[in-house]
Design an enzyme around this catalytic site. Structure first.
Site, PDB file in Angstrom:
ATOM      1  N   TYR A 187       7.305   2.408  -7.700  1.00 49.27           N
ATOM      2  CA  TYR A 187       6.727   1.067  -7.789  1.00 49.27           C
ATOM      3  C   TYR A 187       6.285   0.742  -9.209  1.00 49.27           C
ATOM      4  O   TYR A 187       6.508  -0.377  -9.693  1.00 49.27           O
ATOM      5  CB  TYR A 187       5.571   0.925  -6.802  1.00 49.27           C
ATOM      6  CG  TYR A 187       5.991   1.160  -5.368  1.00 49.27           C
ATOM      7  CD1 TYR A 187       7.114   0.533  -4.832  1.00 49.27           C
ATOM      8  CD2 TYR A 187       5.294   2.034  -4.546  1.00 49.27           C
ATOM      9  CE1 TYR A 187       7.520   0.757  -3.525  1.00 49.27           C
ATOM     10  CE2 TYR A 187       5.686   2.264  -3.232  1.00 49.27           C
ATOM     11  CZ  TYR A 187       6.795   1.627  -2.731  1.00 49.27           C
ATOM     12  OH  TYR A 187       7.190   1.849  -1.443  1.00 49.27           O
ATOM     13  N   GLU A 192       0.866  -1.177   0.000  1.00 56.41           N
ATOM     14  CA  GLU A 192       0.000   0.000   0.000  1.00 56.41           C
ATOM     15  C   GLU A 192       0.901   1.224   0.000  1.00 56.41           C
ATOM     16  O   GLU A 192       1.920   1.238   0.678  1.00 56.41           O
ATOM     17  CB  GLU A 192      -0.897   0.053   1.241  1.00 56.41           C
ATOM     18  CG  GLU A 192      -2.006  -0.989   1.267  1.00 56.41           C
ATOM     19  CD  GLU A 192      -1.581  -2.287   1.927  1.00 56.41           C
ATOM     20  OE1 GLU A 192      -2.290  -3.289   1.780  1.00 56.41           O
ATOM     21  OE2 GLU A 192      -0.515  -2.308   2.593  1.00 56.41           O
TER      22      GLU A 192
END
Length: 150
Positions: A120, A108
């Site tokens: 990411y 998350e």
């Protein structure tokens, strides 16, 4: 020269200072880190990045069994952003998940942190969902991201 190594309890003062600098609204507490350290080594991996005696960043992953591993924290000192330290920490965690036979890595990330989201995405994670109000007490949403391994 930056090197990665396993996190030690002796790193906690520097880690907490960086945690509070980067995440003032929802920093992990020393008790939260202690609970993570209480997990057996087979269920966790925490790394630090350092140059000389200076801690530049840290990251952690939980291995809870099943097919997925979870990146639970990743932080780099703002003065060292853009030097590849976050990438090195992330890739070390993902590599370990693959070595341990995990099929996917989840994490998350704060919806209001585009820099981390780009990191990411650059390394093969996809945005797969939203957790509303995940970060407390700020109430900021989390973007759930996943990378399929193999």
């Amino acid at each position: 020269m930056v090197r990665l190594r396993e996190m030690k309890r002796a790193d906690m003062a520097a880690i907490m200072a960086l945690e509070e600098e980067l995440f003032p609204e929802d920093a992990w507490t020393p008790e939260m880190f202690a609970a993570e350290f209480a997990q057996p080594l087979s269920r966790r991996l925490y790394l630090v990045a350092e140059a000389g005696n200076a801690l530049l960043g840290y990251a952690g992953m939980m291995f809870s069994g099943g097919s997925q591993a979870d990146v639970v924290t990743l932080a780099v000192s703002p003065g060292r952003w853009g030097e590849g330290i976050g990438t090195a920490l992330l890739l070390a965690l993902v590599d370990e998940a693959g070595k341990r036979g995990y099929e996917e890595v989840l994490l998350e990330v704060r919806e209001d942190n585009p820099r981390a989201r780009r990191l990411y995405l650059r390394h093969g994670f996809d945005e797969v969902g939203i957790r509303r109000g995940y970060y407390q007490p700020s109430g900021v949403d989390a973007v759930v991201m996943r990378k399929v391994l193999g």
